[in-house]
Write an enzyme that holds these catalytic residues in place. Structure first.
Site, short mmCIF file in Angstrom:
data_model
loop_
_atom_site.label_atom_id
_atom_site.label_comp_id
_atom_site.label_asym_id
_atom_site.label_seq_id
_atom_site.Cartn_x
_atom_site.Cartn_y
_atom_site.Cartn_z
N VAL A 17 -1.38 -12.27 9.20
CA VAL A 17 -0.02 -12.65 8.82
C VAL A 17 0.97 -12.25 9.92
O VAL A 17 1.92 -12.97 10.21
CB VAL A 17 0.37 -12.01 7.48
CG1 VAL A 17 1.83 -12.32 7.14
CG2 VAL A 17 -0.54 -12.54 6.37
N GLY A 18 0.72 -11.09 10.55
CA GLY A 18 1.60 -10.66 11.63
C GLY A 18 1.65 -11.66 12.77
O GLY A 18 2.71 -11.92 13.34
N ASN A 33 0.81 -1.22 0.00
CA ASN A 33 0.00 0.00 0.00
C ASN A 33 0.84 1.27 0.00
O ASN A 33 0.48 2.27 -0.63
CB ASN A 33 -1.00 0.00 1.16
CG ASN A 33 -0.35 -0.06 2.52
OD1 ASN A 33 0.68 -0.72 2.70
ND2 ASN A 33 -0.94 0.59 3.51
N GLU A 70 7.80 2.55 15.47
CA GLU A 70 8.73 2.96 14.42
C GLU A 70 8.78 4.48 14.38
O GLU A 70 7.95 5.16 14.98
CB GLU A 70 8.28 2.40 13.06
CG GLU A 70 8.27 0.88 13.02
CD GLU A 70 7.83 0.34 11.68
OE1 GLU A 70 8.71 0.00 10.87
OE2 GLU A 70 6.61 0.25 11.44
N GLY A 130 1.67 -5.25 7.61
CA GLY A 130 0.67 -5.97 6.83
C GLY A 130 -0.51 -6.33 7.70
O GLY A 130 -0.82 -5.65 8.69
N SER A 131 -1.17 -7.41 7.36
CA SER A 131 -2.40 -7.79 8.05
C SER A 131 -2.11 -8.37 9.43
O SER A 131 -1.03 -8.92 9.68
CB SER A 131 -3.17 -8.82 7.21
OG SER A 131 -2.51 -10.08 7.25
N THR A 132 -3.08 -8.27 10.30
CA THR A 132 -2.95 -8.85 11.63
C THR A 132 -2.80 -10.37 11.55
O THR A 132 -2.01 -10.96 12.30
CB THR A 132 -4.17 -8.48 12.49
OG1 THR A 132 -4.21 -7.05 12.63
CG2 THR A 132 -4.11 -9.11 13.87
N CYS A 168 -3.79 1.64 6.66
CA CYS A 168 -4.21 1.09 7.95
C CYS A 168 -4.62 2.19 8.92
O CYS A 168 -5.27 1.90 9.94
CB CYS A 168 -3.09 0.25 8.55
SG CYS A 168 -1.49 1.04 8.53
N GLU A 218 3.58 -3.77 12.44
CA GLU A 218 2.61 -2.70 12.21
C GLU A 218 1.49 -3.33 11.40
O GLU A 218 1.67 -3.67 10.23
CB GLU A 218 3.27 -1.53 11.47
CG GLU A 218 2.47 -0.24 11.57
CD GLU A 218 1.49 -0.09 10.43
OE1 GLU A 218 0.28 -0.39 10.65
OE2 GLU A 218 1.90 0.30 9.35
#
Length: 454
Positions: free
Chosen positions: A209-210, A129, A433, A205-207, A261, A227
Site C-alpha cells: 500500500v505504501g 496495530n 519519524e 502500513g504495508s509495503t 513491524c 513506515e
C-alpha cells in the site's frame, strides 16, 4: 458504516460512519482555515495548548486504554502504555515549538537566513496495530510545527482516534485543526492522498500500500513519510548471555500478538550454540500466557481480525513438512486466537523466513560466523529493525554498521523511543519519524538574503 469488532470475542462494539470524498473535501477546507490562524499564533501559545492537550490525555489514560482493548484486543498493560505514549509525544513536541530555529549562513554582500515554515494541512493514515501512538508520531510534531492534521484511522480501530479528537477540543485546540475521518482506504484514504489541499501524507502500513500511496503522491510532487513492513533479525552470537537472549526472544516477536513491524521474527543463532539456545527458548515460548486482554496475567492477546488469523495460519500450514515446531497455547472458541509459534529447520529462503507474517510466528536459523550472520540478516527486502546479542563490543559495532536497518539494539529489543529517530531502509519505508528533528519533517525551508551593499 464501519463495524468495529472486539477481537477477543468477535462482538460488535461500535458502528462508525465511513467518510466519503465529499467529507474529505469539507475537512480540508476547515483544516486550511484553522491552520492559517494556528501558524500565526505566538509559539508560546501553541506550545501551551499542546501541553494542555497532553494533560487532558493524561486525565483520560484509563478510558483510552479500555477503548484500545475493546477495538484492538491489546493487553491492558500495553494499552495503558500506548495512551501514555500519546501524552508523552505531545509533551515532547510542545517543547520543540519555541526551538524550531532557522539558521544564519555567512555569505558575501549581505545577511542570509533560513526560516522554517509549516507545510499547511497534513494527512495522516494510521494503522490498526498501534492505533494511538503511531497516529501521534505524526500528529504531535505536525501540529507543533504549525500545521493542521487530518487523521484517517484504520477501519478496524477508529474509536481511540475519535476520542483523541474530542479531547483536543476539550483542551482548547481550535476547531478544524485536528480532525479524524474514519473510512476505508480505497475511499477516504485515496481521497486524502490525492487531494490537492493536502501538503504531505504520513502513512504507516504495508509495503504494497505504501508503494501505491507514493505513486499517487508523485503526480502532485507531494511529500510522503512511509513506515512500512519489516522482517527483523534477532542475531545471537555464541559469546552472548544465552539465558538472557533466550528469555527475551519470545516477547520480541510476540508483543502485540506479533502485529509489530519491528518484531524480531528471524532468530539467527550461531551454530555452535544453536541446540542449547533452542533448549532455553522452548519453555520460554510455551509458558507465554495468551488470553483475556483485561487479565493482568495475560502477555498476549488475539489477532485483530479473521482475515489476519487466516493469513498467519497459512504461513504455518505452508511451512515445509520437515519443519520443527515450538508452540504455546491459545484459547479456543470465539476470538481471533493463534498460539505463539516458532518454526525450526526451514530453508533460509522459505516464505515464512523472509516474508512479513505479522503474527506470533518466528523462525530460528543457524549461522556459521559473523559474515554469515550479516548475510542472513540482510537477506530480505526489508530493513526496519533488529537486535544483536554479544559480549564483544567490537563485534556489536561492526555488525551494527553492516546490518541494513534503521533501528538496531545491542543486548536489547528496544526499537522505538520518542526521543530518537525511527524509520527503515529499503522497502521498510522512507523518511524518519520521532526524535529531535521530527518537527522539521513538517516544514519548508525558506531562504532569505538581505543585501547590505550601499
Amino acid at each position: 458504516m464501519l463495524q468495529v469488532l472486539n477481537p477477543a470475542t468477535e462482538d460488535v462494539v461500535a458502528t462508525v460512519p465511513a467518510a466519503t470524498p465529499a467529507d474529505v473535501d469539507a475537512a480540508v477546507l476547515r483544516a486550511a482555515a484553522a491552520q492559517r490562524d494556528w501558524a500565526s499564533a505566538a509559539p508560546a501559545d501553541r506550545a501551551r495548548l499542546l501541553r494542555r492537550f497532553a494533560s487532558t490525555v493524561d486525565e483520560h489514560i484509563e478510558e483510552l486504554a479500555l477503548l484500545e482493548v475493546r477495538e484492538a484486543g491489546h493487553t491492558l498493560g500495553n494499552a495503558r502504555w500506548e495512551a501514555g505514549n500519546v501524552r508523552d509525544l505531545l509533551d515532547y513536541a510542545a517543547g520543540g515549538v519555541e526551538r524550531l530555529n532557522g539558521r544564519q549562513i555567512p555569505v558575501p554582500g549581505g545577511l542570509d537566513v533560513t526560516i522554517l515554515e509549516p507545510l499547511g494541512v497534513v494527512g495522516v493514515i494510521a494503522p490498526w496495530n498501534f492505533p494511538m501512538p503511531i497516529a501521534a508520531w505524526a500528529t504531535a510534531p505536525a501540529l507543533a510545527a504549525g500545521n493542521a492534521v487530518i487523521l484517517k484511522p484504520a477501519e478496524t480501530t477508529p474509536l481511540t482516534a475519535l476520542r483523541l479528537a474530542e479531547l483536543a477540543l476539550t483542551a482548547g485546540l481550535p476547531e478544524g485543526l485536528f480532525q479524524v475521518l474514519p473510512g476505508t482506504g480505497p475511499v477516504a484514504g485515496d481521497a486524502l492522498v490525492t487531494h490537492p489541499g493536502i501538503a504531505k501524507i504520513v502513512f504507516t502500513g504495508s509495503t504494497r500500500v505504501g508503494k501505491s500511496i507514493m505513486a499517487k503522491c508523485a503526480g502532485q510532487v507531494k511529500r510522503v513519510t512511509l513506515e512500512l513492513g519489516g522482517k527483523s533479525p534477532n542475531i545471537v552470537f555464541a559469546d552472548a548471555d544465552l539465558e538472557a537472549a533466550a528469555a527475551a526472544a519470545p516477547m520480541a516477536f510476540l508483543d502485540n500478538s506479533g502485529q509489530d513491524c519491528c518484531a524480531r521474527t528471524r532468530i539467527l543463532v550461531e551454530r555452535e550454540v544453536y541446540d542449547r539456545f533452542l533448549e532455553l527458548l522452548t519453555p520460554a515460548v510455551e509458558e507465554i500466557v495468551v488470553g483475556d486482554p483485561l487479565d493482568a496475567r495475560t502477555q498476549m492477546g488475539p489477532l485483530i481480525s479473521r482475515a489476519q488469523l487466516d493469513r498467519v495460519r497459512s504461513y504455518v500450514d505452508g511451512a515445509p513438512a520437515s519443519a520443527g515446531t515450538i508452540r504455546g497455547k491459545a484459547p479456543e472458541g470465539p476470538g481471533f486466537w493463534f498460539p505463539p509459534t516458532v518454526l525450526t529447520g526451514v530453508p533460509e529462503d522459505a516464505p515464512c523466513a523472509v516474508e512479513e507474517i505479522f503474527g506470533p510466528v518466528a523462525v530460528v536459523l543457524p549461522f556459521e560466523d559473523e559474515a554469515d550472520a550479516i548475510r542472513l540478516a540482510n537477506a530480505t527486502e526489508y530493513g526496519l529493525s533488529g537486535s544483536l546479542w554479544t559480549r564483544d563490543v567490537g563485534r556489536a559495532l561492526r555488525a551494527s554498521r553492516a546490518v541494513r536497518a534503521g533501528n538496531l539494539s545491542v543486548n536489547s529489543h528496544s526499537s522505538v523511543r520518542y526521543w530518537t529517530p525511527f524509520g527503515g531502509y529499503r522497502q521498510s519505508g522512507l523518511g524518519r519519524e520521532l526524535g529531535p528533528d521530527a518537527l522539521t519533517a513538517f516544514t519548508e525551508t525558506k531562504n532569505v538574503f538581505i543585501s547590505t551593499e550601499a
